[in-house]
Design an enzyme around this catalytic site. Structure first.
Site: not given
Ligand code: NDP
Length: 289
Positions: A53, A97, A120
């Site tokens: 990422k 995460q 997200d």
């Protein structure tokens, strides 16, 4: 019939190029979108995701802020970091995460993220905005899957879509995106009766189950678009492990009209969509989106 391959790698590359061009144009206005990624603990798969990422964020011309916290970090410490990132004007997107260590309530942490920076798309505000078709940031994997569907069928209005899996991360948001695109949507899960018949109705079949090659060729309607979200590691020949999807690929390819491979299908779209969400957030926060 042999289905066309939906090349997620190439489509993700093209998306990342478009994003990089837009980011370069924003640089002329003194704007540099930034994505903060928070990793708690040493989970090896998460470490790889976070590294990828960060790399792709920088390649797109955005700022990448990595926060690595040790596995013993308390929920209060993590919430304090999220608050700092919420307040930091250089940060447009925040991603924590998953999975988080057991002492931390993931739901509480995800809800603490400013919805305007929720790269997200997991915050209930964004879930609601997407469900009501009122904008918002959509979760990356369903968003990428929808782009792959549109690469084959730009207007899927009226098609029968079946999603197998009802997780908050993939299955449920996929419902809203397919509904929003005018599809007739059915969602199957572990309690569904006669799953093969349900799948056979699908012009668009999205598999997000997490069971290696569970969906067989004879479950697929001839000519269907098959999006395989699953990532499963299995032991191959000579003891070597390999990745397979939730769909029995060779069988399905002989029946479907178009199908995503695993790897190289949905996977590459997920990070590209994370960058797309960060760019969208950066523009929206400045009244440009
Ligand atoms: P979850 O485990 O959260 O959800 C799995 C879903 O599949 C559940 O709704 C479950 O039903 C359903 N299911 C399980 N077994 C069956 C069965 N025998 N028949 C029908 N339905 C069943 O998984 P995720 O949604 O998080 O992930 C799904 C897959 O996608 C995984 O392989 C994961 O690795 C992959 N993935 C890939 C990503 C990418 O970037 N490509 C990103 C995210 C996930 P129930 O609710 O009834 O238990």
């Amino acid at each position: 019939m042999v289905a066309d391959l939906i090349d997620g790698k190439a489509i993700a590359e093209a998306l990342r190029r478009d994003i990089a061009n837009e980011v370069a144009a924003l640089a002329g206005q003194g704007i540099k979108p930034g994505l903060a990624v928070v990793l708690v603990g040493e989970d090896p798969a998460s470490q790889v995701y976070v590294r990828n990422k960060a790399k792709q964020t920088v390649e797109a011309g955005m700022a990448s802020f990595e926060h690595r916290l040790d596995a013993g970090t308390s929920e209060a410490e993590l919430l304090a970091l999220v608050e700092r990132l919420n307040a930091d004007p250089a940060v447009d997107g925040i991603l924590v995460q998953l999975p988080l260590p057991p002492q931390i309530d993931a739901t509480r942490v995800l809800r603490a993220i400013d919805p305007a920076k929720d790269a997200d798309g997991f915050h209930p505000i964004n879930v609601g905005l997407i469900a009501t078709g009122a904008g918002g940031l959509a979760p990356c994997t369903p968003l990428g899957s929808m782009m792959l569907i549109r690469s084959v069928k730009p207007d899927p209005t009226g098609l029968e879509a079946v999603i197998v899996g009802r997780s908050n991360i993939v299955g449920k948001p996929m419902i809203q995106l397919l509904l929003g695109a005018g599809c007739t949507v059915t969602v199957a899960h572990s309690r569904t009766v006669d799953l093969p018949s349900v799948c056979r109705r699908a012009d668009i079949l999205v598999a997000a189950v997490g069971r290696a090659e569970m969906i067989r060729g004879e479950w697929i309607k001839p000519g269907a678009i098959v999006i395989d979200v699953g990532i499963n590691r299995v032991q191959g020949a000579e003891g070597k492990s390999r990745l397979v999807g939730d769909v029995a690929f060779a069988e399905a390819r002989a029946v479907a009209g178009a199908i995503t491979p695993v790897p190289g299908g949905v996977g590459p779209m997920t990070i590209a969509c994370l960058l797309a969400n960060t760019l969208q957030a950066a523009k929206a926060r400045r009244g440009l989106g």
